[in-house]
Design an enzyme around this catalytic site. Sequence first.
Site, PDB file in Angstrom:
ATOM      1  N   GLY A  13       0.817  -1.206   0.000  1.00  0.00           N
ATOM      2  CA  GLY A  13       0.000   0.000   0.000  1.00  0.00           C
ATOM      3  C   GLY A  13       0.850   1.255   0.000  1.00  0.00           C
ATOM      4  N   TYR A 157     -14.298  -2.977   7.928  1.00  0.00           N
ATOM      5  CA  TYR A 157     -12.975  -2.406   8.197  1.00  0.00           C
ATOM      6  C   TYR A 157     -12.579  -2.644   9.657  1.00  0.00           C
ATOM      7  CZ  TYR A 157      -9.162   1.007   8.282  1.00  0.00           C
ATOM      8  OH  TYR A 157      -7.932   1.622   8.408  1.00  0.00           O
TER       9      TYR A 157
END
Length: 174
Positions: A13, A157
């Site tokens: 990421g 999440y």
Amino acid sequence: MADLSGHVAIVTGSAQGIGRSCAEKLAAADATIVVADLNGTLASEVAASIAADHEVETIAATIDIGDPEQCENLIDRVSGDGDLATILVNCAALYREDPALEMDASTWADVVNVCLNGAFFLSQAFARATVSAGVEGKIVNISSVSSTHSMAGKAAYSAAKAGLDSLTRSLALE
């Protein structure tokens, strides 16, 4: 930060946000950086920028960390370049804000796959390589306050980040 010259750091990421910041900090300590991201074009741009700014070697890698085979291939690719990665920073995340009653299975699966499964698959491949080589490796998992302080619309999440916290403790014990 300690001198990390001679170390190779994979940061997932890292084409943007916190991941990019982590990659830049490691580069400032003279580590070779693997900019690993699903967005290969942006990963290449960031790798070039980090190389120019910090005068370190960088590698851009396009990867879907939710795919165990791609995780193994990344570790093999980095090792094939002659340097075993000794640092792994799992920072890749996918954030979707949907009320739990409206969230579809695909959204749930996508978030958990990136935030939790991907960290496991890449950590597993990384640890296998370092243990096999007799080299000490370091794994850093980037979690979130959402792992302990849930908010409406963040069920997937929050659950994935809570799982990442638990995974981190389990991997540390092993």
